[in-house]
Motif scaffolding. Structure first.
Motif, short mmCIF file in Angstrom:
data_model
loop_
_atom_site.label_atom_id
_atom_site.label_comp_id
_atom_site.label_asym_id
_atom_site.label_seq_id
_atom_site.Cartn_x
_atom_site.Cartn_y
_atom_site.Cartn_z
N ILE A 163 51.23 2.38 33.09
CA ILE A 163 52.50 3.08 32.82
C ILE A 163 52.41 3.82 31.50
O ILE A 163 52.84 4.98 31.39
CB ILE A 163 53.68 2.09 32.84
N ALA A 164 51.86 3.17 30.47
CA ALA A 164 51.73 3.81 29.16
C ALA A 164 50.86 5.06 29.25
O ALA A 164 51.20 6.11 28.70
CB ALA A 164 51.17 2.84 28.14
N ALA A 165 49.74 4.97 29.96
CA ALA A 165 48.85 6.12 30.12
C ALA A 165 49.56 7.25 30.87
O ALA A 165 49.44 8.42 30.51
CB ALA A 165 47.57 5.72 30.84
N ALA A 166 50.33 6.90 31.88
CA ALA A 166 51.07 7.90 32.64
C ALA A 166 52.14 8.57 31.78
O ALA A 166 52.35 9.79 31.86
CB ALA A 166 51.71 7.27 33.87
N GLN A 167 52.81 7.80 30.92
CA GLN A 167 53.82 8.37 30.03
C GLN A 167 53.19 9.39 29.09
O GLN A 167 53.76 10.46 28.86
CB GLN A 167 54.52 7.28 29.22
N TYR A 168 52.03 9.06 28.53
CA TYR A 168 51.36 10.00 27.64
C TYR A 168 50.93 11.25 28.40
O TYR A 168 50.95 12.35 27.86
CB TYR A 168 50.17 9.35 26.94
N SER A 169 50.53 11.09 29.65
CA SER A 169 50.15 12.25 30.46
C SER A 169 51.36 13.16 30.68
O SER A 169 51.23 14.39 30.62
CB SER A 169 49.60 11.81 31.81
N LEU A 170 52.51 12.56 30.94
CA LEU A 170 53.72 13.34 31.18
C LEU A 170 54.17 14.10 29.93
O LEU A 170 54.70 15.20 30.03
CB LEU A 170 54.85 12.44 31.67
N THR A 171 53.96 13.52 28.76
CA THR A 171 54.36 14.19 27.53
C THR A 171 53.31 15.21 27.08
O THR A 171 53.52 15.91 26.11
CB THR A 171 54.59 13.18 26.38
N GLY A 172 52.20 15.26 27.79
CA GLY A 172 51.18 16.26 27.49
C GLY A 172 50.21 15.87 26.40
O GLY A 172 49.43 16.67 25.93
N GLU A 206 47.06 14.28 25.76
CA GLU A 206 45.83 13.74 26.31
C GLU A 206 45.12 12.82 25.30
O GLU A 206 44.46 11.87 25.68
CB GLU A 206 44.90 14.86 26.76
N VAL A 207 45.27 13.12 24.00
CA VAL A 207 44.66 12.28 22.98
C VAL A 207 45.32 10.91 22.98
O VAL A 207 44.64 9.88 22.97
CB VAL A 207 44.75 12.95 21.59
N ALA A 208 46.65 10.86 23.01
CA ALA A 208 47.35 9.58 23.04
C ALA A 208 47.02 8.82 24.32
O ALA A 208 46.87 7.59 24.30
CB ALA A 208 48.86 9.80 22.92
N ARG A 209 46.87 9.54 25.42
CA ARG A 209 46.48 8.90 26.68
C ARG A 209 45.09 8.27 26.56
O ARG A 209 44.86 7.15 27.02
CB ARG A 209 46.50 9.94 27.81
N ALA A 229 41.61 3.61 25.93
CA ALA A 229 40.55 2.93 25.18
C ALA A 229 40.99 1.55 24.72
O ALA A 229 40.16 0.69 24.42
CB ALA A 229 40.14 3.78 23.97
N THR A 230 42.30 1.34 24.67
CA THR A 230 42.83 0.08 24.12
C THR A 230 43.64 -0.69 25.15
O THR A 230 44.70 -1.21 24.84
CB THR A 230 43.69 0.36 22.86
N THR A 231 43.11 -0.79 26.35
CA THR A 231 43.80 -1.52 27.42
C THR A 231 43.70 -3.03 27.21
O THR A 231 43.01 -3.50 26.31
CB THR A 231 43.19 -1.18 28.79
N PRO A 277 46.87 13.16 12.70
CA PRO A 277 47.86 12.13 12.38
C PRO A 277 48.44 11.45 13.62
O PRO A 277 48.64 10.24 13.63
CB PRO A 277 48.94 12.90 11.61
N GLN A 278 48.68 12.21 14.68
CA GLN A 278 49.19 11.61 15.91
C GLN A 278 48.17 10.65 16.51
O GLN A 278 48.52 9.57 16.98
CB GLN A 278 49.54 12.69 16.94
N MET A 279 46.89 11.06 16.49
CA MET A 279 45.84 10.19 17.02
C MET A 279 45.80 8.88 16.24
O MET A 279 45.80 7.79 16.83
CB MET A 279 44.47 10.87 16.91
N ALA A 280 45.79 8.98 14.92
CA ALA A 280 45.74 7.78 14.08
C ALA A 280 46.99 6.94 14.26
O ALA A 280 46.91 5.70 14.37
CB ALA A 280 45.56 8.18 12.62
N ASP A 281 48.15 7.57 14.31
CA ASP A 281 49.40 6.82 14.48
C ASP A 281 49.45 6.09 15.82
O ASP A 281 49.97 4.98 15.91
CB ASP A 281 50.61 7.74 14.33
N THR A 282 48.88 6.69 16.85
CA THR A 282 48.82 6.01 18.15
C THR A 282 47.91 4.80 18.06
O THR A 282 48.23 3.73 18.61
CB THR A 282 48.34 6.98 19.25
N LEU A 283 46.81 4.92 17.34
CA LEU A 283 45.93 3.76 17.13
C LEU A 283 46.65 2.67 16.32
O LEU A 283 46.53 1.48 16.64
CB LEU A 283 44.64 4.18 16.41
N PHE A 284 47.41 3.06 15.29
CA PHE A 284 48.16 2.08 14.49
C PHE A 284 49.21 1.39 15.35
O PHE A 284 49.41 0.17 15.24
CB PHE A 284 48.85 2.75 13.30
N GLU A 285 49.84 2.16 16.22
CA GLU A 285 50.85 1.60 17.12
C GLU A 285 50.21 0.57 18.05
O GLU A 285 50.75 -0.51 18.27
CB GLU A 285 51.48 2.72 17.94
#
Length: 128
Positions: free
Chosen positions: A10-19, A21-24, A29-31, A57-65
């Motif tokens: 679901i999380a991967a699909a949500q990131y795909s919907l928001t466009g 691809e890096v967050a997806r 990578a962190t399943t 910053p978005q990539m790093a923030d997603t990793l921090f999240e």
């Protein structure tokens, strides 16, 4: 069948919907699968650090999240992925990390999903 949980999908699909691809890719990578991050996702993230239009910053923030997740597996994979990007990614990723006051606050981490990853009570871990 893969070991991905429904939450991972679901999380991967949500990131795909928001466009994003890096967050997806970070999410994939962190399943919750009990194995290291998949090479294809790490390679995608490394390549993304080379691109001028990628939001580091978005990539790093997603990793921090992801490192704030309740599962020790997700936290571990977020830390491994971050390390991998620091070693193999573009220097601008490390420069962004260096510009932050704190990266990961793991002092209150306690995996409530099982007996793995629990730390002894009263043991303090420094912020990374």
């Amino acid at each position: 069948m893969s070991g991905q949980t429904l939450t991972d999908r679901i999380a991967a699909a949500q990131y795909s919907l928001t466009g994003s691809e890096v967050a997806r890719a970070v999410c994939k990578a962190t399943t919750h699968e009990v194995m290291g991050p998949k090479k294809k996702h790490l390679e995608y993230l490394i390549q993304a650090t080379q691109e001028s239009n990628v939001n580091i910053p978005q990539m790093a923030d997603t990793l921090f999240e992801r490192a704030g997740n309740a599962s020790w597996i997700v936290v571990f994979k977020a830390l491994v992925s971050t390390h991998h990007l620091m070693v193999h990614g573009n220097e601008k990723f490390i420069q962004y990390l260096a510009s932050r006051n704190t990266l990961f606050n793991l002092s209150n981490f306690l995996d409530k999903t099982g007996s793995h990853g629990k730390s002894p009570k009263n043991e303090n871990y420094p912020m990374i």
